[in-house]
Design a protein around this motif. Sequence first.
Motif, PDB file in Angstrom:
ATOM      1  N   TYR A   1      13.033  -0.707 -20.910  1.00  0.00           N
ATOM      2  CA  TYR A   1      12.173  -0.125 -19.751  1.00  0.00           C
ATOM      3  C   TYR A   1      12.104  -0.504 -18.461  1.00  0.00           C
ATOM      4  O   TYR A   1      10.796  -0.706 -17.917  1.00  0.00           O
ATOM      5  CB  TYR A   1      10.752   0.171 -21.043  1.00  0.00           C
ATOM      6  N   ASP A   2      13.078  -1.129 -17.763  1.00  0.00           N
ATOM      7  CA  ASP A   2      12.902  -2.059 -17.117  1.00  0.00           C
ATOM      8  C   ASP A   2      12.041  -1.287 -15.849  1.00  0.00           C
ATOM      9  O   ASP A   2      11.779  -1.653 -15.148  1.00  0.00           O
ATOM     10  CB  ASP A   2      13.905  -3.057 -16.594  1.00  0.00           C
ATOM     11  N   SER A   3      12.537  -0.425 -15.453  1.00  0.00           N
ATOM     12  CA  SER A   3      12.334   0.494 -14.654  1.00  0.00           C
ATOM     13  C   SER A   3      10.845   1.236 -14.498  1.00  0.00           C
ATOM     14  O   SER A   3      10.022   0.584 -13.809  1.00  0.00           O
ATOM     15  CB  SER A   3      13.190   1.297 -14.137  1.00  0.00           C
ATOM     16  N   GLN A   4      10.685   1.802 -15.750  1.00  0.00           N
ATOM     17  CA  GLN A   4       9.467   1.715 -16.306  1.00  0.00           C
ATOM     18  C   GLN A   4       7.942   0.960 -15.854  1.00  0.00           C
ATOM     19  O   GLN A   4       7.268   1.757 -15.317  1.00  0.00           O
ATOM     20  CB  GLN A   4       9.221   2.557 -17.504  1.00  0.00           C
ATOM     21  N   THR A   5       8.691  -0.756 -16.356  1.00  0.00           N
ATOM     22  CA  THR A   5       7.278  -1.445 -15.951  1.00  0.00           C
ATOM     23  C   THR A   5       7.688  -1.897 -14.231  1.00  0.00           C
ATOM     24  O   THR A   5       6.007  -2.388 -14.053  1.00  0.00           O
ATOM     25  CB  THR A   5       8.003  -2.587 -17.170  1.00  0.00           C
ATOM     26  N   ASP A   6       8.831  -1.675 -13.513  1.00  0.00           N
ATOM     27  CA  ASP A   6       8.138  -1.766 -12.246  1.00  0.00           C
ATOM     28  C   ASP A   6       7.333  -0.784 -11.778  1.00  0.00           C
ATOM     29  O   ASP A   6       6.549  -1.539 -10.735  1.00  0.00           O
ATOM     30  CB  ASP A   6       9.599  -1.451 -11.398  1.00  0.00           C
ATOM     31  N   LYS A   7       7.591   0.539 -12.000  1.00  0.00           N
ATOM     32  CA  LYS A   7       7.011   1.258 -11.576  1.00  0.00           C
ATOM     33  C   LYS A   7       5.421   0.948 -12.021  1.00  0.00           C
ATOM     34  O   LYS A   7       4.603   0.852 -11.002  1.00  0.00           O
ATOM     35  CB  LYS A   7       7.518   2.797 -11.768  1.00  0.00           C
ATOM     36  N   ALA A   8       5.202   0.592 -13.027  1.00  0.00           N
ATOM     37  CA  ALA A   8       3.607   0.784 -13.846  1.00  0.00           C
ATOM     38  C   ALA A   8       3.784  -0.455 -12.944  1.00  0.00           C
ATOM     39  O   ALA A   8       2.087  -0.368 -12.720  1.00  0.00           O
ATOM     40  CB  ALA A   8       3.777   0.596 -15.247  1.00  0.00           C
ATOM     41  N   ALA A   9       4.035  -1.592 -12.698  1.00  0.00           N
ATOM     42  CA  ALA A   9       3.167  -3.286 -12.278  1.00  0.00           C
ATOM     43  C   ALA A   9       3.314  -2.557 -11.011  1.00  0.00           C
ATOM     44  O   ALA A   9       1.805  -3.202 -10.707  1.00  0.00           O
ATOM     45  CB  ALA A   9       4.510  -4.154 -12.204  1.00  0.00           C
ATOM     46  N   GLU A  10       3.717  -1.483 -10.216  1.00  0.00           N
ATOM     47  CA  GLU A  10       3.216  -1.186  -8.922  1.00  0.00           C
ATOM     48  C   GLU A  10       2.275  -0.202  -8.671  1.00  0.00           C
ATOM     49  O   GLU A  10       1.715  -0.195  -7.666  1.00  0.00           O
ATOM     50  CB  GLU A  10       4.629  -0.867  -8.050  1.00  0.00           C
ATOM     51  N   ALA A  11       2.762   0.565  -9.323  1.00  0.00           N
ATOM     52  CA  ALA A  11       0.971   1.114  -9.461  1.00  0.00           C
ATOM     53  C   ALA A  11      -0.571   0.820 -10.209  1.00  0.00           C
ATOM     54  O   ALA A  11      -1.554   0.708  -8.958  1.00  0.00           O
ATOM     55  CB  ALA A  11       1.314   2.440 -10.571  1.00  0.00           C
ATOM     56  N   VAL A  12      -0.739  -0.447 -10.900  1.00  0.00           N
ATOM     57  CA  VAL A  12      -1.450  -1.788 -10.963  1.00  0.00           C
ATOM     58  C   VAL A  12      -1.273  -2.132  -9.574  1.00  0.00           C
ATOM     59  O   VAL A  12      -3.081  -1.670  -9.018  1.00  0.00           O
ATOM     60  CB  VAL A  12      -1.249  -2.491 -12.072  1.00  0.00           C
ATOM     61  N   ARG A  13      -1.077  -2.813  -8.981  1.00  0.00           N
ATOM     62  CA  ARG A  13      -0.945  -3.237  -8.106  1.00  0.00           C
ATOM     63  C   ARG A  13      -1.900  -2.452  -6.378  1.00  0.00           C
ATOM     64  O   ARG A  13      -2.717  -2.991  -5.836  1.00  0.00           O
ATOM     65  CB  ARG A  13       0.033  -4.232  -7.684  1.00  0.00           C
ATOM     66  N   ARG A  14      -1.062  -1.607  -6.601  1.00  0.00           N
ATOM     67  CA  ARG A  14      -2.036  -0.405  -5.133  1.00  0.00           C
ATOM     68  C   ARG A  14      -3.485  -0.525  -5.649  1.00  0.00           C
ATOM     69  O   ARG A  14      -4.337  -0.262  -5.141  1.00  0.00           O
ATOM     70  CB  ARG A  14      -0.903   1.386  -5.728  1.00  0.00           C
ATOM     71  N   SER A  15      -3.195  -0.037  -7.270  1.00  0.00           N
ATOM     72  CA  SER A  15      -4.911   0.060  -7.674  1.00  0.00           C
ATOM     73  C   SER A  15      -6.384  -0.740  -7.188  1.00  0.00           C
ATOM     74  O   SER A  15      -7.350  -0.524  -6.844  1.00  0.00           O
ATOM     75  CB  SER A  15      -4.987   0.333  -8.675  1.00  0.00           C
ATOM     76  N   TYR A  16      -5.464  -1.411  -6.300  1.00  0.00           N
ATOM     77  CA  TYR A  16      -6.802  -3.207  -6.509  1.00  0.00           C
ATOM     78  C   TYR A  16      -5.809  -3.355  -5.007  1.00  0.00           C
ATOM     79  O   TYR A  16      -6.511  -4.519  -4.250  1.00  0.00           O
ATOM     80  CB  TYR A  16      -7.004  -4.231  -7.141  1.00  0.00           C
ATOM     81  N   GLU A  17      -5.116  -3.338  -4.024  1.00  0.00           N
ATOM     82  CA  GLU A  17      -4.779  -3.608  -2.439  1.00  0.00           C
ATOM     83  C   GLU A  17      -4.750  -3.186  -1.679  1.00  0.00           C
ATOM     84  O   GLU A  17      -4.782  -3.784  -0.404  1.00  0.00           O
ATOM     85  CB  GLU A  17      -2.573  -3.767  -3.578  1.00  0.00           C
ATOM     86  N   ASP A  18      -5.230  -1.982  -2.153  1.00  0.00           N
ATOM     87  CA  ASP A  18      -5.780  -0.544  -0.903  1.00  0.00           C
ATOM     88  C   ASP A  18      -4.698  -0.979  -0.169  1.00  0.00           C
ATOM     89  O   ASP A  18      -4.831  -0.870   1.487  1.00  0.00           O
ATOM     90  CB  ASP A  18      -7.103  -1.409  -0.430  1.00  0.00           C
ATOM     91  N   GLY A  19      -3.815  -0.836   0.086  1.00  0.00           N
ATOM     92  CA  GLY A  19      -2.379  -0.573   1.536  1.00  0.00           C
ATOM     93  C   GLY A  19      -2.449  -1.574   1.653  1.00  0.00           C
ATOM     94  O   GLY A  19      -1.898  -1.679   2.805  1.00  0.00           O
ATOM     95  N   GLN A  20      -2.229  -2.742   1.426  1.00  0.00           N
ATOM     96  CA  GLN A  20      -1.771  -3.890   1.879  1.00  0.00           C
ATOM     97  C   GLN A  20      -0.439  -4.407   1.579  1.00  0.00           C
ATOM     98  O   GLN A  20      -0.133  -5.184   2.896  1.00  0.00           O
ATOM     99  CB  GLN A  20      -2.793  -5.353   0.931  1.00  0.00           C
ATOM    100  N   HIS A  21      -0.032  -4.019   0.761  1.00  0.00           N
ATOM    101  CA  HIS A  21       1.905  -3.628   1.025  1.00  0.00           C
ATOM    102  C   HIS A  21       2.646  -3.190   1.912  1.00  0.00           C
ATOM    103  O   HIS A  21       2.230  -1.633   1.645  1.00  0.00           O
ATOM    104  CB  HIS A  21       2.231  -4.057  -0.418  1.00  0.00           C
TER     105      HIS A  21
END
Length: 61
Positions: free
Chosen positions: A41-61
Amino acid sequence: MSKLGDMANKAKAMAKGHPDQADKGVDRAEKLVDERTDNRYDSQTDKAAEAVRRSYEDGQH
């Protein structure tokens, strides 16, 4: 709000205040899931990790 919702809000607030530590936790969780599922499930975990990061980074990437 439910206790789970309260905990989620506290976790988001902590992550926003300490994004480097939160990134390490997200990376560890993603790696653990990938290891236990033999990367099926590598592609799904990648997408999930990015979604989590976006939830707290406020667009810093």
